[in-house]
Write a protein that holds these residues in place. Sequence first.
Motif, PDB file in Angstrom:
ATOM      1  N   ALA A 163      11.184  10.277  -6.975  1.00 41.56           N
ATOM      2  CA  ALA A 163      10.324  10.067  -7.481  1.00 41.56           C
ATOM      3  C   ALA A 163       9.888   9.001  -6.799  1.00 41.56           C
ATOM      4  O   ALA A 163      10.832   8.130  -6.231  1.00 41.56           O
ATOM      5  CB  ALA A 163      10.837   9.649  -8.929  1.00 41.56           C
ATOM      6  N   PHE A 164       8.711   8.683  -6.806  1.00 40.00           N
ATOM      7  CA  PHE A 164       7.753   8.135  -6.224  1.00 40.00           C
ATOM      8  C   PHE A 164       7.089   7.291  -7.240  1.00 40.00           C
ATOM      9  O   PHE A 164       6.395   8.150  -8.080  1.00 40.00           O
ATOM     10  CB  PHE A 164       7.094   8.456  -5.114  1.00 40.00           C
ATOM     11  CG  PHE A 164       6.987   7.591  -3.992  1.00 40.00           C
ATOM     12  CD1 PHE A 164       7.117   6.996  -3.115  1.00 40.00           C
ATOM     13  CD2 PHE A 164       5.083   6.889  -4.341  1.00 40.00           C
ATOM     14  CE1 PHE A 164       6.870   6.168  -2.197  1.00 40.00           C
ATOM     15  CE2 PHE A 164       4.567   5.755  -3.348  1.00 40.00           C
ATOM     16  CZ  PHE A 164       5.217   5.543  -2.824  1.00 40.00           C
ATOM     17  N   ILE A 165       6.304   5.510  -7.354  1.00 44.36           N
ATOM     18  CA  ILE A 165       5.802   5.378  -7.884  1.00 44.36           C
ATOM     19  C   ILE A 165       4.481   4.459  -7.099  1.00 44.36           C
ATOM     20  O   ILE A 165       5.577   3.516  -5.579  1.00 44.36           O
ATOM     21  CB  ILE A 165       6.917   3.824  -8.525  1.00 44.36           C
ATOM     22  CG1 ILE A 165       5.474   2.705  -9.635  1.00 44.36           C
ATOM     23  CG2 ILE A 165       7.484   3.200  -8.123  1.00 44.36           C
ATOM     24  CD1 ILE A 165       6.292   2.034 -10.551  1.00 44.36           C
ATOM     25  N   GLY A 166       3.323   4.354  -7.588  1.00 38.07           N
ATOM     26  CA  GLY A 166       2.899   3.911  -6.978  1.00 38.07           C
ATOM     27  C   GLY A 166       1.187   3.300  -7.526  1.00 38.07           C
ATOM     28  O   GLY A 166       1.475   3.740  -8.551  1.00 38.07           O
ATOM     29  N   ASP A 167       0.221   2.477  -7.079  1.00 39.07           N
ATOM     30  CA  ASP A 167      -0.708   2.265  -7.285  1.00 39.07           C
ATOM     31  C   ASP A 167      -2.523   2.732  -7.049  1.00 39.07           C
ATOM     32  O   ASP A 167      -3.469   2.595  -7.071  1.00 39.07           O
ATOM     33  CB  ASP A 167      -1.104   0.663  -7.714  1.00 39.07           C
ATOM     34  CG  ASP A 167      -1.454   0.474  -6.487  1.00 39.07           C
ATOM     35  OD1 ASP A 167      -0.457   0.461  -5.165  1.00 39.07           O
ATOM     36  OD2 ASP A 167      -2.099  -0.592  -5.870  1.00 39.07           O
ATOM     37  N   SER A 168      -2.093   3.387  -6.154  1.00 39.92           N
ATOM     38  CA  SER A 168      -3.467   4.374  -5.707  1.00 39.92           C
ATOM     39  C   SER A 168      -3.544   6.246  -5.377  1.00 39.92           C
ATOM     40  O   SER A 168      -2.405   6.531  -5.464  1.00 39.92           O
ATOM     41  CB  SER A 168      -3.585   3.674  -4.443  1.00 39.92           C
ATOM     42  OG  SER A 168      -2.720   4.069  -3.495  1.00 39.92           O
TER      43      SER A 168
END
Length: 231
Positions: A174-179
């Motif tokens: 899984a991946f986590i980011g803000d954009s």
Amino acid sequence: MQKFPFDAIGFDLDGTLLDTFRDLGAAVNHALVLGGFAEVSVETSKDLIGGGAKIMLARAVDAQGGLPADEFKQLYKAMLTYYSAHNAIHTVPYPGVREALVDLANKGVRMAVVTNKFEGFARDVLSQLDLIGAFETVIGGDSMGKGEDGQFLAKPHPAPVIAAREATGNGHMAFIGDSTYDVRAARGAGVPVVAAAYGYCDMPPHELGADVVIDSFPELIPALEAIGSAS
């Protein structure tokens, strides 16, 4: 005990793991003053972040009339030089980051950073904050080289996320980011994605198209467990 649903997690850096805007804003302002431009509010520099330092500076310069390409290149180099020497003055991990990384490691999760910041800068900042050891790899905006168009293969291109998955064992990731850069890269790699609403989102968090949105880093692990149980 139920097994954690993901073998690996990829993390964006700025606005996801680390609150970096003060140091980035200072570097932008250093370059702007050198170029004869007005400084921007460091607080509003959050709105410039996304896509890497070059895009960040370009947004600030263009908002004040722009520059010819050769002059902008020199200003950009000056910004990088300044940032290299001042990249962890005010930068801090978001609340809960250290604890969550330890928890994930204890669950056997393999972790990677995928950022559009140059790899050398990313490694330097993470090392100064004593976080580098949590990650099996750090993939920066320059790590994948350039494509046929001469541009770095950075987010939103999926290649960096795919490389992170390979580096962490090709398991369920899984991946986590803000954009939008993060969400598009994760989607292109076929990876579930979490949006960090507390970060420097370039559009309203719930409009980014992520599988789930979190308001603070301690919400990450429960959110990933929820995604895993639903899939």
